[in-house]
Design a protein around this motif. Sequence first.
Motif, PDB file in Angstrom:
ATOM      1  N   GLN A  41       0.814  -1.216   0.000  1.00  0.00           N
ATOM      2  CA  GLN A  41       0.000   0.000   0.000  1.00  0.00           C
ATOM      3  C   GLN A  41       0.849   1.268   0.000  1.00  0.00           C
ATOM      4  N   SER A  42       2.007   1.196   0.640  1.00  0.00           N
ATOM      5  CA  SER A  42       2.889   2.353   0.688  1.00  0.00           C
ATOM      6  C   SER A  42       4.279   1.895   1.137  1.00  0.00           C
ATOM      7  N   PHE A  43       5.306   2.663   0.754  1.00  0.00           N
ATOM      8  CA  PHE A  43       6.668   2.342   1.162  1.00  0.00           C
ATOM      9  C   PHE A  43       7.505   3.608   1.152  1.00  0.00           C
ATOM     10  N   PHE A  44       8.636   3.537   1.820  1.00  0.00           N
ATOM     11  CA  PHE A  44       9.658   4.574   1.700  1.00  0.00           C
ATOM     12  C   PHE A  44      11.021   3.922   1.864  1.00  0.00           C
ATOM     13  N   MET A  45      12.050   4.649   1.489  1.00  0.00           N
ATOM     14  CA  MET A  45      13.414   4.133   1.530  1.00  0.00           C
ATOM     15  C   MET A  45      14.336   5.160   2.161  1.00  0.00           C
ATOM     16  N   SER A  46      15.431   4.662   2.719  1.00  0.00           N
ATOM     17  CA  SER A  46      16.457   5.567   3.232  1.00  0.00           C
ATOM     18  C   SER A  46      17.814   4.890   3.118  1.00  0.00           C
ATOM     19  N   ARG A  47      18.842   5.693   3.126  1.00  0.00           N
ATOM     20  CA  ARG A  47      20.210   5.192   3.136  1.00  0.00           C
ATOM     21  C   ARG A  47      21.091   6.221   3.821  1.00  0.00           C
ATOM     22  N   ARG A  48      22.154   5.713   4.415  1.00  0.00           N
ATOM     23  CA  ARG A  48      23.073   6.570   5.166  1.00  0.00           C
ATOM     24  C   ARG A  48      24.477   6.026   5.000  1.00  0.00           C
ATOM     25  N   VAL A  49      25.414   6.888   4.697  1.00  0.00           N
ATOM     26  CA  VAL A  49      26.821   6.524   4.574  1.00  0.00           C
ATOM     27  C   VAL A  49      27.546   7.030   5.819  1.00  0.00           C
ATOM     28  N   THR A  50      28.359   6.160   6.414  1.00  0.00           N
ATOM     29  CA  THR A  50      29.183   6.550   7.558  1.00  0.00           C
ATOM     30  C   THR A  50      30.633   6.179   7.270  1.00  0.00           C
ATOM     31  N   GLU A  51      31.532   6.881   7.918  1.00  0.00           N
ATOM     32  CA  GLU A  51      32.960   6.564   7.823  1.00  0.00           C
ATOM     33  C   GLU A  51      33.324   5.662   8.987  1.00  0.00           C
ATOM     34  N   GLU A  52      33.816   4.493   8.682  1.00  0.00           N
ATOM     35  CA  GLU A  52      34.262   3.542   9.699  1.00  0.00           C
ATOM     36  C   GLU A  52      35.784   3.452   9.634  1.00  0.00           C
ATOM     37  N   SER A  53      36.383   2.788  10.592  1.00  0.00           N
ATOM     38  CA  SER A  53      37.840   2.649  10.614  1.00  0.00           C
ATOM     39  C   SER A  53      38.356   1.906   9.384  1.00  0.00           C
ATOM     40  N   TRP A  54      37.510   1.079   8.770  1.00  0.00           N
ATOM     41  CA  TRP A  54      37.922   0.289   7.621  1.00  0.00           C
ATOM     42  C   TRP A  54      37.432   0.869   6.294  1.00  0.00           C
ATOM     43  N   GLY A  55      36.737   2.027   6.338  1.00  0.00           N
ATOM     44  CA  GLY A  55      36.280   2.672   5.110  1.00  0.00           C
ATOM     45  C   GLY A  55      34.831   3.115   5.203  1.00  0.00           C
ATOM     46  N   GLU A  56      34.242   3.421   4.045  1.00  0.00           N
ATOM     47  CA  GLU A  56      32.847   3.853   4.007  1.00  0.00           C
ATOM     48  C   GLU A  56      31.911   2.663   4.216  1.00  0.00           C
ATOM     49  N   ALA A  57      30.873   2.905   5.005  1.00  0.00           N
ATOM     50  CA  ALA A  57      29.860   1.879   5.250  1.00  0.00           C
ATOM     51  C   ALA A  57      28.495   2.448   4.873  1.00  0.00           C
ATOM     52  N   LEU A  58      27.701   1.629   4.231  1.00  0.00           N
ATOM     53  CA  LEU A  58      26.371   2.047   3.788  1.00  0.00           C
ATOM     54  C   LEU A  58      25.309   1.263   4.548  1.00  0.00           C
ATOM     55  N   ARG A  74      16.531  -4.272   5.753  1.00  0.00           N
ATOM     56  CA  ARG A  74      17.681  -3.442   6.123  1.00  0.00           C
ATOM     57  C   ARG A  74      18.961  -4.179   5.764  1.00  0.00           C
ATOM     58  N   ALA A  75      19.926  -3.438   5.232  1.00  0.00           N
ATOM     59  CA  ALA A  75      21.239  -3.994   4.916  1.00  0.00           C
ATOM     60  C   ALA A  75      22.303  -3.011   5.382  1.00  0.00           C
ATOM     61  N   ASP A  76      23.294  -3.545   6.087  1.00  0.00           N
ATOM     62  CA  ASP A  76      24.366  -2.721   6.635  1.00  0.00           C
ATOM     63  C   ASP A  76      25.721  -3.316   6.286  1.00  0.00           C
ATOM     64  N   ASP A  77      26.623  -2.479   5.794  1.00  0.00           N
ATOM     65  CA  ASP A  77      28.015  -2.884   5.627  1.00  0.00           C
ATOM     66  C   ASP A  77      28.619  -2.998   7.016  1.00  0.00           C
ATOM     67  N   ASP A  78      29.412  -4.024   7.228  1.00  0.00           N
ATOM     68  CA  ASP A  78      29.998  -4.245   8.541  1.00  0.00           C
ATOM     69  C   ASP A  78      31.334  -4.954   8.386  1.00  0.00           C
ATOM     70  N   LEU A  79      32.021  -5.105   9.470  1.00  0.00           N
ATOM     71  CA  LEU A  79      33.279  -5.828   9.502  1.00  0.00           C
ATOM     72  C   LEU A  79      33.087  -7.045  10.393  1.00  0.00           C
ATOM     73  N   SER A  80      33.489  -8.208   9.914  1.00  0.00           N
ATOM     74  CA  SER A  80      33.326  -9.452  10.658  1.00  0.00           C
ATOM     75  C   SER A  80      34.696 -10.067  10.901  1.00  0.00           C
ATOM     76  N   THR A  81      34.837 -10.677  12.060  1.00  0.00           N
ATOM     77  CA  THR A  81      36.077 -11.370  12.376  1.00  0.00           C
ATOM     78  C   THR A  81      35.764 -12.841  12.615  1.00  0.00           C
ATOM     79  N   SER A  82      36.365 -13.697  11.809  1.00  0.00           N
ATOM     80  CA  SER A  82      36.221 -15.136  12.022  1.00  0.00           C
ATOM     81  C   SER A  82      37.576 -15.772  11.735  1.00  0.00           C
ATOM     82  N   ASP A  83      37.950 -16.714  12.548  1.00  0.00           N
ATOM     83  CA  ASP A  83      39.248 -17.395  12.412  1.00  0.00           C
ATOM     84  C   ASP A  83      40.415 -16.406  12.413  1.00  0.00           C
ATOM     85  N   GLY A  84      40.250 -15.314  13.161  1.00  0.00           N
ATOM     86  CA  GLY A  84      41.315 -14.322  13.237  1.00  0.00           C
ATOM     87  C   GLY A  84      41.429 -13.424  12.022  1.00  0.00           C
TER      88      GLY A  84
END
Length: 179
Positions: A41-58, A74-84
């Motif tokens: 019936q209705s929708f809206f969208m948004s996006r935001r760019v931030t500066e993280e220690s590893w670069g731009e994140a959306l 919702r989708a977020d750029d992130d940094l993951s650590t697995s197996d070091g």
Amino acid sequence: MPAPQDWAPYYGIEDAAKVYLRDPTMALDQLRGVVEFPSIQSFFMSRRVTEESWGEALSQEVVLTDGRRLIMWRADDDLSTSDGQQRQVLNASVRTILLSTITDHILTTEFEILNDGTRRLAEVRLRMYTQLITRSHEKSATDTDFFCESFRYDKSVDNGGLAQMERLLQFGRVLSRSI
């Protein structure tokens, strides 16, 4: 990151997603799994760019209603650590909430008064509060504070412009009629 086109002139979710989201195919596929697009019936969208220690994140978001549910992708750029090892990841999710769980809904419009006395839409804010308890704090043996899930969305002259403010206003009105 290239600047997106404005999604607000598009009244079909597929066309809007293709010009605005960085990951439209993913968003549309995940949303298609929970809602039939003709029922939106209705929708809206948004996006935001931030500066993280590893670069731009959306962060990207699509919020819609079919008159029964509030559906949020919702989708977020992130940094993951697995197996070091650190690696950049995209966390994407679809959340569905029954509109019947929304207990309070506030749609606020702010107008700027111009020198000639006319008004110009300056900001639209949508606040939704649910009965979904996210946490509690026991103050004493007989007194507990409960905190419920809330959602806050804003569009302004500087954040989306007039067309996106009007679409958020439209979304809030559709939501009001559905609750």
